[in-house]
Design a protein around this motif. Structure first.
Motif, PDB file in Angstrom:
ATOM      1  N   MET A 711      32.828  10.119  93.551  1.00 52.52           N
ATOM      2  CA  MET A 711      33.716  10.380  92.410  1.00 52.52           C
ATOM      3  C   MET A 711      33.217  11.572  91.593  1.00 52.52           C
ATOM      4  N   GLU A 712      31.914  11.648  91.414  1.00 57.20           N
ATOM      5  CA  GLU A 712      31.342  12.757  90.632  1.00 57.20           C
ATOM      6  C   GLU A 712      31.612  14.088  91.324  1.00 57.20           C
ATOM      7  N   ASN A 713      31.363  14.142  92.636  1.00 55.45           N
ATOM      8  CA  ASN A 713      31.585  15.387  93.387  1.00 55.45           C
ATOM      9  C   ASN A 713      33.069  15.751  93.401  1.00 55.45           C
ATOM     10  N   MET A 714      33.927  14.730  93.585  1.00 56.35           N
ATOM     11  CA  MET A 714      35.363  14.990  93.632  1.00 56.35           C
ATOM     12  C   MET A 714      35.859  15.571  92.298  1.00 56.35           C
ATOM     13  N   ARG A 715      35.408  15.001  91.207  1.00 61.69           N
ATOM     14  CA  ARG A 715      35.863  15.490  89.905  1.00 61.69           C
ATOM     15  C   ARG A 715      35.355  16.892  89.612  1.00 61.69           C
ATOM     16  N   ALA A 719      37.762  19.993  88.980  1.00 60.28           N
ATOM     17  CA  ALA A 719      37.606  20.812  87.775  1.00 60.28           C
ATOM     18  C   ALA A 719      37.523  22.288  88.141  1.00 60.28           C
ATOM     19  N   SER A 720      36.910  22.587  89.303  1.00 66.31           N
ATOM     20  CA  SER A 720      36.801  23.989  89.752  1.00 66.31           C
ATOM     21  C   SER A 720      38.121  24.492  90.309  1.00 66.31           C
ATOM     22  N   HIS A 721      38.844  23.615  90.989  1.00 63.53           N
ATOM     23  CA  HIS A 721      40.124  24.012  91.582  1.00 63.53           C
ATOM     24  C   HIS A 721      41.193  22.995  91.187  1.00 63.53           C
ATOM     25  N   PRO A 722      41.608  23.025  89.917  1.00 64.02           N
ATOM     26  CA  PRO A 722      42.591  22.020  89.469  1.00 64.02           C
ATOM     27  C   PRO A 722      43.925  22.177  90.191  1.00 64.02           C
ATOM     28  N   PRO A 723      44.583  21.015  90.509  1.00 63.71           N
ATOM     29  CA  PRO A 723      45.887  21.097  91.197  1.00 63.71           C
ATOM     30  C   PRO A 723      46.949  21.690  90.273  1.00 63.71           C
ATOM     31  N   VAL A 724      47.849  22.449  90.855  1.00 61.36           N
ATOM     32  CA  VAL A 724      48.947  23.035  90.083  1.00 61.36           C
ATOM     33  C   VAL A 724      49.933  21.929  89.739  1.00 61.36           C
TER      34      VAL A 724
END
Length: 910
Positions: A711-715, A719-724
């Motif tokens: 979960m930490e890595n996914m978030r 955060a680096s590549h937020p979905p449009v």
């Protein structure tokens, strides 16, 4: 008027004038007075007497307002000294007089003597002798009276008295001032010091014209703080007196007219001066009130310098004796016994900023409204709208501050209550809601008037009344004075500062918000709270001041009698002692400051925990007073021992919920030999979600660190590549990421797409479901797919129990499970598999108690009997627990064993 008998004489002699007597009411000029008779049942008759044979100067006259071109007429020389000579000599004295001549217009001329007979001082001769009047021109001295006048005049001329002195007498002409340029400044310049004056005219009992000395201002003075009955001017110019108007006027005239007085100038109203008239014989304001000739008026009583309470006391004196204008007076509390008018009571609740609930010595409760004050309200709010919704007190400016002021000062304290009036009940109309009868009173504590304290802090305003409305506070003037101070100092409602805003989040019943808030409260340990409302003995609404939120709070560790419930088409009666438990909790904690420890929450978003007040645990107190029983979940708490000892003591007393308690003999269960051993391999799990059908989702504790890392890595990646936003088109069965209410992203699966605004998702690692708009969804990055880490939430059901099909019964069972195990670590053992999901037993991690068995013990579920031999031992234990619940009439068994006749109706099968 009294008149003497005519003197005797020969029938042919000259007629002797009749000697008449009267009391001098007023001196019109140096040669005219008004005399009156003795009052008999009302104002006495009057008549004007003009002095014969002499002439004095004319006094000044103001031009008529109806003649704009007319000018004021000044005094003639020596006119005012002549008037003053007579005023000081005659006003209020008894005189006798004879009428010598009467004109066709009715004007009477005659001789006036000071005293009861004609041997007294001849007033005309005295005036002439002082040089203040002259003999009429052309008057011949052809009788003794005229001869004496001539002699007096000659003596005055010789002695150069009065008008015969040197000069033209201009120094005797007053500079009369009829208008004050700046009345406010004029009043303030005297600094409330007494001003010498002469009362020139009495308009009615409380309004006079006064000549202020030495500057000769002629002003209208209204007596501060009172009003007498008046004379109403009709369209035809005539005047109609109100009841007792003439008597009040005579009362003032007979004491003040043309007397030397002192006036304290207190305020002004246009060109009229508000003041207090002081006479050596007393204060006319208080006298008028005491005799029932006047009533107090609110708009001017505040400026009365000698204390409004003196005026109220004088008015009370007249009211109690029903004097004159108060002849039909009925006191607002006339129908109350003395014990109901004044009493001491304990404050149990503050209903609003102007009402409290008190407990009387008899044990009864009574609602008391604070007299004559109005609590804060929204500007422009229509108080007459009967359909308006009640707003929370923190939404109304200063309402919260007002309530808190009363709560902190009064809750749990004894106060003195003096009932001022009873406001009768009023029925509802099209615009105004119905009001029940209200008891309005002055409430004091330690000598402090609570209503006055509220008003002085700007937390309430004073109600304005019609002048004849006697239903008001007995300390109304102090309330007005307190409001004036609050306005002057800009306090509270009268402040020019920004209105204080209280942003209070009401999360009671909001499951999603409660879930977010739970960890915070659990970590906080003991939190300060105020009990806002008591629903039942164990269910409360709390305000957390530090967190500025409202929560619903359930007491942990106990089972309190359930109160009455209104169901659709049915009123479910409360269990025995439910009302007593509610009252006990109310009296102990309502609106008190307490401390709470939150342990968990139930399915409905209610927090569960322990409540402490003054070092005492409310759960323990309820058990101690035999108003609750210990719940099996208390075994895991630090308060289990005190709860158990309290319950044992209550059982021995056999009171209330234990009234029919009998110790049950312990029945030994004969073990059944098992051919096949039951597999008991318990593994640690973390319960994340409870469903409405009593299934639950768990995470494996062993893989918990892997999930946290993923979960930490996914978030970080998101955060680096937020979905449009809006770029993701959800499809049923597809894995995705979803933004939960806490603002964080989680792995999810799309279960149904109703529309772009309504997408049903299932959080695969936690087991909960939610409906979201597609804008809060995104594509699951491959690095975090279920291939990397499988879905962590696994669904299970309880073994050996039947889930109730009745909705209310099922909700009770679900709530109990949520309260006990959601968001906690447990031990899980798979007992058998079925088509839907594995059936398991759960144990509490610390006590190793069986959760399912606990539900059976509480009568919340029934046992599912299985025939497998390996389960017979545990089934027997479950059935014994069920029999105990049945004997104690718990929950499902409260009406006995229903299964024989009503199994189908209740959704069970044997």
């Amino acid at each position: 008027m009294a008149s003497s008998a005519q003197s005797g004489g020969s029938s042919g002699g000259p007629a002797v004038p009749t000697v008449q007597r009267g009391i001098v009411k007023m001196v019109l000029s140096g040669c005219a007075i008004i005399v009156r008779g003795q009052p008999r049942g009302g104002p006495p008759p009057e008549r004007q007497i003009n002095l014969s044979n002499i002439r004095a100067g004319n006094l000044a006259r103001r031009a008529a307002a109806t003649q704009p071109d007319a000018k004021d007429t000044p005094d003639e020389p020596w006119a005012f000294p002549a008037r003053e000579f007579l005023r000081k000599k005659l006003i209020g004295k008894e005189v006798c007089f004879t009428i010598e001549n009467k004109t066709p217009q009715g004007r009477e001329y005659g001789m006036i003597y000071l005293g009861k007979d004609t041997n007294g001082e001849n007033i005309a001769e005295s005036l002439v002798a002082e040089g203040l009047a002259t003999r009429r021109e052309g008057m011949r001295a052809n009788n003794p009276e005229q001869n004496r006048l001539a002699e007096c005049e000659e003596q005055a001329k010789a002695a150069k008295k009065g008008m015969w002195s040197e000069g033209n007498g201009s120094h005797t002409i007053r500079d009369l001032k009829y208008i004050i340029e700046n009345p406010r400044h004029f009043v303030d310049s005297h600094h409330q010091k007494p001003v010498n004056a002469i009362i020139e005219h009495v308009r009615d009992g409380s309004v006079v014209r006064a000549l202020l000395l030495p500057d000769h201002y002629l002003v209208t003075v209204m007596l501060s703080g009172i009003k007498c009955p008046t004379f109403r001017r009709e369209a035809d110019g005539s005047e109609t007196p109100e009841p007792f108007a003439a008597e009040a006027k005579f009362f003032t005239e007979s004491r003040l007219l043309q007397r030397d007085v002192q006036i304290i100038l207190e305020s002004c109203h246009n060109q009229n001066i508000l003041g207090t008239i002081l006479h050596p014989n007393g204060n006319i304001t208080e006298l008028l009130l005491k005799e029932g000739f006047a009533r107090c008026v609110d708009w001017s009583i505040a400026v009365y310098t000698r204390g409004a309470e003196k005026l109220r006391a004088a008015e009370r004196f007249a009211k109690e004796r029903r004097l004159r204008i108060w002849r039909d007076y009925v006191a607002p509390t006339a129908n109350l016994d003395q014990k109901d008018k004044q009493f001491v009571a304990k404050v149990m609740q503050v209903l609003n900023a102007d009402a409290i609930v008190v407990k009387l010595n008899s044990g009864d409760y009574k609602t008391i409204h604070l007299s004559s004050i109005r609590p804060p309200r929204l500007e422009g709010e229509n108080t007459q709208d009967k359909n308006k919704k009640l707003r929370p007190l923190y939404d109304i400016p200063y309402m919260f501050e007002a309530r808190e002021f009363l709560r902190k000062k009064l809750i749990g304290k004894k106060v003195n209550v003096t009932v001022d009036y009873i406001r009768p009940a009023s029925p509802a109309t099209e615009t105004v809601p119905a009001f029940s009868e209200r008891t309005c009173a002055t409430v004091t504590i330690g000598g402090i008037n609570i209503a006055e304290a509220l008003v002085s802090k700007g937390l309430a305003t004073v109600i304005r009344y019609r002048q004849d409305d006697d239903q008001r506070s007995s300390h109304y003037d102090e309330l007005l004075a307190a409001e004036a101070r609050a306005i002057k100092n800009g306090k509270g409602l009268h402040s020019k500062k920004e209105v204080p805003i209280h942003r209070v989040a009401d999360i009671s019943g909001d499951t999603q918000k409660a879930k977010q808030f739970l960890p915070f409260l659990q970590r906080a340990g003991r939190s300060e709270a105020v009990v806002e409302y008591v629903f039942s003995g164990s269910r409360l609404k709390l305000y957390l001041p530090k967190e500025t939120c409202l929560i619903t709070f359930l007491l942990a560790g106990i089972e309190c009698p359930r109160g009455a419930r209104n169901l659709p088409g049915l009123v479910q009666e409360g269990e025995p002692f439910s009302e007593e438990a509610t009252l006990f909790t109310k009296e102990l904690v309502l609106q008190r400051e307490v401390e709470v420890e939150v342990e968990s929450m139930d399915k409905a978003g209610n927090f569960i925990g322990w409540l402490h007040m003054d070092g005492a645990n409310l759960s323990v107190l309820l058990v101690e007073h035999a108003l609750s029983k210990v719940h099996f979940t208390a075994e895991r708490s630090a308060y289990y021992k005190p709860l158990l000892s309290a319950e044992e003591a209550a059982k021995q007393k056999k009171e209330k919920v234990w009234a029919h308690y009998e110790e049950q003999p312990v029945e030994e269960v004969t073990p059944v030999l098992e051919e096949k051993e039951r597999s008991a391999s318990y593994k640690p799990v973390f319960v994340t979600e409870i469903t409405d059908d009593l299934h639950f989702y768990v995470q494996d504790v062993e893989t918990g660190t892997q999930l946290e890392k993923l979960m930490e890595n996914m978030r970080n990646d998101i955060a680096s590549h937020p979905p449009v936003e809006g770029s993701y088109a959800p499809r049923r069965g597809e894995f995705c990421i979803a933004k939960f209410v806490d603002g964080e992203w989680y792995r999810a699966r799309v279960e149904k797409v109703e529309s772009p605004a309504k997408v049903h998702v299932f959080y695969i690692d936690y087991g909960n479901r939610e409906i979201l708009p597609s804008t809060r969804l995104g594509t699951l990055p491959p690095a975090f797919s279920t291939r990397v880490l499988p879905a962590q939430a696994t669904e299970y059901a309880f073994a050996f129990i039947q889930v109730p099909q009745d909705e209310d019964a099922r909700t009770d069972a679900v709530d109990s499970v949520v309260r006990d195990i959601q968001n906690t670590q447990c031990l899980l053992n798979v007992e058998h598999l079925s088509a839907g999901c594995p059936h398991v037993t759960l144990q509490f991690a610390d006590s190793k108690g069986d959760v399912g068995l606990g539900l059976v013990k509480e009568g919340l579920v029934m046992v599912e009997v299985r025939k497998e031999k390996q389960f017979q031992k545990v089934i027997t234990e479950y059935l014994n627990a069920q029999e105990s619940a049945k004997s104690a009439r718990l929950n499902l068994w409260r009406y006995g064993d229903f299964r024989a006749d009503d199994a189908d109706e209740f959704g069970y099968s044997r």
